[in-house]
Design a protein around this motif. Structure first.
Motif, PDB file in Angstrom:
ATOM      1  N   UNK A   1     -34.298 -75.795 -51.169  1.00 16.43           N
ATOM      2  CA  UNK A   1     -34.980 -74.963 -52.157  1.00 16.43           C
ATOM      3  C   UNK A   1     -34.201 -73.748 -52.626  1.00 16.43           C
ATOM      4  N   UNK A   2     -32.971 -73.622 -52.172  1.00 18.41           N
ATOM      5  CA  UNK A   2     -32.120 -72.480 -52.559  1.00 18.41           C
ATOM      6  C   UNK A   2     -30.864 -73.017 -53.216  1.00 18.41           C
ATOM      7  N   UNK A   3     -30.373 -72.302 -54.214  1.00 22.91           N
ATOM      8  CA  UNK A   3     -29.064 -72.677 -54.735  1.00 22.91           C
ATOM      9  C   UNK A   3     -28.122 -71.488 -54.653  1.00 22.91           C
ATOM     10  N   UNK A   4     -26.871 -71.844 -54.523  1.00 23.84           N
ATOM     11  CA  UNK A   4     -25.808 -70.851 -54.361  1.00 23.84           C
ATOM     12  C   UNK A   4     -24.772 -71.080 -55.444  1.00 23.84           C
ATOM     13  N   UNK A   5     -24.411 -70.004 -56.111  1.00 22.02           N
ATOM     14  CA  UNK A   5     -23.277 -70.071 -57.037  1.00 22.02           C
ATOM     15  C   UNK A   5     -22.208 -69.124 -56.535  1.00 22.02           C
ATOM     16  N   UNK A   6     -20.960 -69.572 -56.575  1.00 18.79           N
ATOM     17  CA  UNK A   6     -19.829 -68.705 -56.236  1.00 18.79           C
ATOM     18  C   UNK A   6     -18.881 -68.720 -57.423  1.00 18.79           C
ATOM     19  N   UNK A   7     -18.684 -67.549 -58.012  1.00 16.00           N
ATOM     20  CA  UNK A   7     -17.759 -67.421 -59.134  1.00 16.00           C
ATOM     21  C   UNK A   7     -16.588 -66.559 -58.682  1.00 16.00           C
ATOM     22  N   UNK A   8     -15.401 -66.942 -59.076  1.00 14.10           N
ATOM     23  CA  UNK A   8     -14.241 -66.137 -58.696  1.00 14.10           C
ATOM     24  C   UNK A   8     -12.958 -66.812 -59.123  1.00 14.10           C
ATOM     25  N   UNK A   9     -11.862 -66.343 -58.513  1.00 11.76           N
ATOM     26  CA  UNK A   9     -10.556 -66.946 -58.801  1.00 11.76           C
ATOM     27  C   UNK A   9     -10.086 -67.676 -57.573  1.00 11.76           C
ATOM     28  N   UNK A  10      -9.367 -68.769 -57.752  1.00 12.80           N
ATOM     29  CA  UNK A  10      -8.797 -69.495 -56.622  1.00 12.80           C
ATOM     30  C   UNK A  10      -7.292 -69.275 -56.592  1.00 12.80           C
ATOM     31  N   UNK A  11      -6.797 -68.947 -55.405  1.00  8.85           N
ATOM     32  CA  UNK A  11      -5.366 -68.677 -55.219  1.00  8.85           C
ATOM     33  C   UNK A  11      -4.779 -69.747 -54.308  1.00  8.85           C
ATOM     34  N   UNK A  12      -3.727 -70.427 -54.776  1.00  3.18           N
ATOM     35  CA  UNK A  12      -3.061 -71.446 -53.962  1.00  3.18           C
ATOM     36  C   UNK A  12      -2.361 -70.782 -52.780  1.00  3.18           C
ATOM     37  N   UNK A  13      -2.521 -71.400 -51.589  1.00  2.00           N
ATOM     38  CA  UNK A  13      -1.809 -70.912 -50.402  1.00  2.00           C
ATOM     39  C   UNK A  13      -0.958 -72.065 -49.888  1.00  2.00           C
ATOM     40  N   UNK A  14       0.339 -71.968 -50.053  1.00  2.00           N
ATOM     41  CA  UNK A  14       1.225 -73.079 -49.700  1.00  2.00           C
ATOM     42  C   UNK A  14       1.695 -73.046 -48.251  1.00  2.00           C
ATOM     43  N   UNK A  15       1.150 -72.114 -47.461  1.00  2.00           N
ATOM     44  CA  UNK A  15       1.548 -72.094 -46.053  1.00  2.00           C
ATOM     45  C   UNK A  15       0.989 -73.318 -45.317  1.00  2.00           C
ATOM     46  N   UNK A  16       1.681 -73.689 -44.259  1.00  2.00           N
ATOM     47  CA  UNK A  16       1.271 -74.858 -43.481  1.00  2.00           C
ATOM     48  C   UNK A  16      -0.029 -74.581 -42.705  1.00  2.00           C
ATOM     49  N   UNK A  17      -0.165 -73.361 -42.157  1.00  2.00           N
ATOM     50  CA  UNK A  17      -1.278 -73.048 -41.237  1.00  2.00           C
ATOM     51  C   UNK A  17      -2.666 -73.293 -41.842  1.00  2.00           C
TER      52      UNK A  17
END
Ligand SMILES: Cc1cc2nc3c(=O)[nH]c(=O)nc-3n(C[C@H](O)[C@H](O)[C@H](O)COP(=O)(O)O)c2cc1C
Length: 130
Positions: free
Chosen positions: A67-83
């Motif tokens: 009965x709840x909805x969640x929206x997340x707005x933002x920017x995505x940053x690529x992380x090329x590290x292995x960990x």
């Protein structure tokens, strides 16, 4: 952010929207992880979704649960590290059939400048920034 992670993990599926020129694109996603205090998702660099994010990192996702909805707005940053890739694949072991931290396709990205809003028909919206 823990609350956002928990909601998305329990919802199992969320819908990730990207921008492709003047056309919104949306698709189901399921990967979600917290690493070094940041909220990560996973995809493949060969996918259109990845190419769209590299051109325009602004995204929004939406999930619905109990009965709840969640929206997340933002920017995505690529992380090329292995960990963070190892951490993600440990959280979603089924992905290991398709992805490895050492291939040149596996991509993890974390949210930056994110606003998460929990909504329902019965309560006022609640916003979390991270
Ligand atoms: C339930 C579900 C969860 C998924 N989770 C992911 C995911 O976390 N990452 C991913 O890259 N693809 C995931 N996929 C596959 C993408 O939705 C699919 O590859 C999609 O076509 C990618 O978008 P694009 O075609 O715009 O590149 C999932 C599919 C389903 C049905």
């Amino acid at each position: 952010m823990q609350e956002v992670y928990k909601f998305l993990k329990e919802a199992e599926t969320y819908y990730l929207a990207t921008v492709d020129g003047d056309q919104p694109r949306v698709r189901p996603f399921g990967t979600i992880d917290i690493f070094e205090g940041k909220l990560y998702i996973q995809t493949g660099k060969s996918k259109d979704v990845s190419k769209q994010i590299q051109k325009n990192p602004k995204v929004e996702l939406c999930a619905f649960k109990d009965g709840q909805w969640l929206r997340v707005a933002g920017k995505l940053v690529r992380d090329d590290r292995r960990e963070p890739k190892v951490h993600m694949l440990e959280a979603f072991p089924d992905l290991k059939a398709m992805y490895s931290p050492d291939d040149d396709n596996t991509e993890v990205l974390y949210f930056e400048d994110a606003t998460a809003t929990f909504s329902s028909f019965t309560a006022a919206p609640k916003t979390v920034k991270f």
